[in-house]
Design a protein around this motif. Structure first.
Motif, PDB file in Angstrom:
ATOM      1  N   SER A   1       0.932  -1.076   0.337  1.00  0.00           N
ATOM      2  CA  SER A   1      -0.014  -0.012  -0.273  1.00  0.00           C
ATOM      3  C   SER A   1       0.367   0.754  -0.026  1.00  0.00           C
ATOM      4  O   SER A   1       2.378   1.250  -0.303  1.00  0.00           O
ATOM      5  CB  SER A   1      -1.163   0.113   1.103  1.00  0.00           C
ATOM      6  N   GLY A   2      -0.057   2.204  -0.213  1.00  0.00           N
ATOM      7  CA  GLY A   2       0.866   3.508   0.003  1.00  0.00           C
ATOM      8  C   GLY A   2       1.504   3.968  -1.702  1.00  0.00           C
ATOM      9  O   GLY A   2       1.081   3.312  -2.317  1.00  0.00           O
ATOM     10  N   PHE A   3       2.216   4.823  -1.693  1.00  0.00           N
ATOM     11  CA  PHE A   3       2.769   5.154  -2.382  1.00  0.00           C
ATOM     12  C   PHE A   3       4.257   4.296  -3.061  1.00  0.00           C
ATOM     13  O   PHE A   3       4.986   4.187  -2.099  1.00  0.00           O
ATOM     14  CB  PHE A   3       3.665   6.676  -2.666  1.00  0.00           C
TER      15      PHE A   3
ATOM     16  N   LYS B   1       7.628   3.970  -4.405  1.00  0.00           N
ATOM     17  CA  LYS B   1       8.495   4.957  -4.197  1.00  0.00           C
ATOM     18  C   LYS B   1       9.971   4.419  -4.202  1.00  0.00           C
ATOM     19  O   LYS B   1      10.254   3.488  -4.303  1.00  0.00           O
ATOM     20  CB  LYS B   1       9.039   5.631  -3.110  1.00  0.00           C
TER      21      LYS B   1
ATOM     22  N   LYS C   1      13.109  -3.091  -2.153  1.00  0.00           N
ATOM     23  CA  LYS C   1      12.806  -3.425  -1.151  1.00  0.00           C
ATOM     24  C   LYS C   1      11.343  -4.720  -1.410  1.00  0.00           C
ATOM     25  O   LYS C   1      11.453  -5.631  -1.560  1.00  0.00           O
ATOM     26  CB  LYS C   1      11.881  -3.048   0.057  1.00  0.00           C
ATOM     27  N   GLU C   2      10.515  -4.033  -2.157  1.00  0.00           N
ATOM     28  CA  GLU C   2       8.996  -4.992  -2.263  1.00  0.00           C
ATOM     29  C   GLU C   2       9.881  -5.845  -3.388  1.00  0.00           C
ATOM     30  O   GLU C   2       8.797  -7.340  -3.164  1.00  0.00           O
ATOM     31  CB  GLU C   2       8.426  -4.448  -3.142  1.00  0.00           C
TER      32      GLU C   2
ATOM     33  N   ASN D   1      11.843   2.657  -1.682  1.00  0.00           N
ATOM     34  CA  ASN D   1      11.737   0.849  -1.336  1.00  0.00           C
ATOM     35  C   ASN D   1      10.724  -0.329  -2.708  1.00  0.00           C
ATOM     36  O   ASN D   1      10.394  -1.225  -2.155  1.00  0.00           O
ATOM     37  CB  ASN D   1      10.861   1.304   0.204  1.00  0.00           C
TER      38      ASN D   1
HETATM   39  C1  LIG Z   1       7.115   1.125   0.642  1.00  0.00           C
HETATM   40  O1  LIG Z   1       5.940   1.830   1.515  1.00  0.00           O
HETATM   41  C2  LIG Z   1       4.554   1.993   1.688  1.00  0.00           C
HETATM   42  C3  LIG Z   1       4.288   3.033   1.892  1.00  0.00           C
HETATM   43  O2  LIG Z   1       5.174   3.895   2.321  1.00  0.00           O
HETATM   44  C4  LIG Z   1       4.756   1.187   2.242  1.00  0.00           C
HETATM   45  O3  LIG Z   1       3.046   0.787   3.342  1.00  0.00           O
HETATM   46  C5  LIG Z   1       5.683   0.205   2.537  1.00  0.00           C
HETATM   47  O4  LIG Z   1       5.454  -1.616   3.367  1.00  0.00           O
HETATM   48  C6  LIG Z   1       7.229   0.423   2.301  1.00  0.00           C
HETATM   49  N1  LIG Z   1       7.541  -1.417   1.684  1.00  0.00           N
HETATM   50  C7  LIG Z   1       8.628  -1.454   2.101  1.00  0.00           C
HETATM   51  C8  LIG Z   1       9.411  -2.375   2.405  1.00  0.00           C
HETATM   52  O5  LIG Z   1       9.424  -0.966   3.379  1.00  0.00           O
END
Ligand SMILES: *[C@@H]1O[C@H](CO)[C@@H](O)[C@H](O)[C@H]1NC(C)=O
Ligand SMILES: *[C@@H]1O[C@H](CO)[C@@H](O)[C@H](O)[C@H]1NC(C)=O
Ligand SMILES: *[C@@H]1O[C@H](CO)[C@@H](O)[C@H](O)[C@H]1NC(C)=O
Ligand SMILES: *[C@@H]1O[C@H](CO)[C@@H](O)[C@H](O)[C@H]1NC(C)=O
Ligand SMILES: *[C@@H]1O[C@H](CO)[C@@H](O)[C@H](O)[C@H]1NC(C)=O
Length: 214
Positions: free
Chosen positions: A145-147, A149, A155-156, A152
């Protein structure tokens, strides 16, 4: 035809939040079935589909590349094509990232609305868009969720790879670790309830329901 950024920001929320205003008019999306589900990812089987695709070469910012690629796709669906056809906005917007030390390539794609799936109008050449036909394929998907970016999205992607390695050991698959795709379902101006996904294409995955690799 230059379209000021402002109109992009104004336009998308109307189109993509249309769902809540008028539920009979949800943005069209490609068809898939979920063939395997875990707590933190899914494997989906997508039907074959046509997309319009915009290549952004040699950048470093996912966000900037998405903006620039989408800008060209926006013009295409608003009539910058050989038939001056107006195509409906669809969801999600995909940004595929091919990593390279000399600069990443980003491919931004928009699903061709159902009305034009089989016969997409040809884009005006100055937009430098290409038709992308995706075959029937299995895709591993992790939602966030969220933006989405710059700091990150990778990281996802790593988190999804980690889950796949843990859950699907033994189900042989070639995962191309040098690329992944971010799917965004909301306009930049939507600040709450945003849905994004990271997609990793699975080839040769021996999971019931996935097509054999080509
Ligand atoms: C990436 O950013 C979103 C929104 O800011 C957040 O919901 C998500 O957990 C973040 N993912 C990681 C892997 O940090
Ligand atoms: C899959 O795509 C093909 C060709 O576009 C179409 O004929 C078929 O109906 C689609 N299948 C489903 C389940 O929608
Ligand atoms: C990026 O695209 C250019 C032009 O199509 C190509 O020559 C190059 O190999 C691509 N780089 C990557 C990392 O895919
Ligand atoms: C574009 O226009 C030509 C000529 O009028 C027509 O034959 C064709 O079907 C149109 N294509 C689309 C995608 O509407
Ligand atoms: C992985 O492969 C095993 C044995 O081939 C099979 O039983 C299992 O269902 C597969 N896992 C998934 C997620 O399909």
């Amino acid at each position: 035809m230059e379209i000021p950024l402002l109109s992009l920001l104004v336009y998308l929320p109307i189109a993509m939040c249309g769902k809540s205003i008028n539920s009979a008019h949800a943005a069209e999306s490609p068809i898939y079935t979920v063939i395997h589900s875990e707590s933190d990812f899914q494997i989906r089987l997508y039907n074959e589909s046509s997309w319009m695709s915009s290549l952004v070469v040699g950048g470093t910012s996912f966000k900037e590349a998405t903006r620039s690629g989408f800008h060209r796709l926006y013009q295409y669906i608003h009539g910058a094509n050989f038939n001056s056809s107006k195509l409906e906005i669809t969801a999600p917007v995909l940004t595929s990232i091919a990593l390279s030390p000399r600069g990443n390539n980003y491919t931004v794609k928009l699903y061709i609305s159902n009305e034009y799936q089989g016969r997409p109008p040809q884009p005006n050449p100055e937009l430098m868009l290409q038709l992308a036909k995706l075959g029937t394929q299995c895709i591993a998907v992790r939602k966030f969720s969220g933006f989405a970016k710059d700091d990150n999205v990778s990281k996802e992607a790593e988190a999804l790879l980690g889950s796949l390695n843990k859950q699907l050991t033994g189900n042989s698959s070639t995962i191309d670790k040098s690329s992944y795709t971010i799917a965004q379902y909301n306009a930049p101006s939507t600040s709450s309830g945003r849905l994004n996904e990271v997609w990793i294409k699975m080839s040769g995955l021996t999971v019931e329901g996935c097509p054999p690799s080509q």
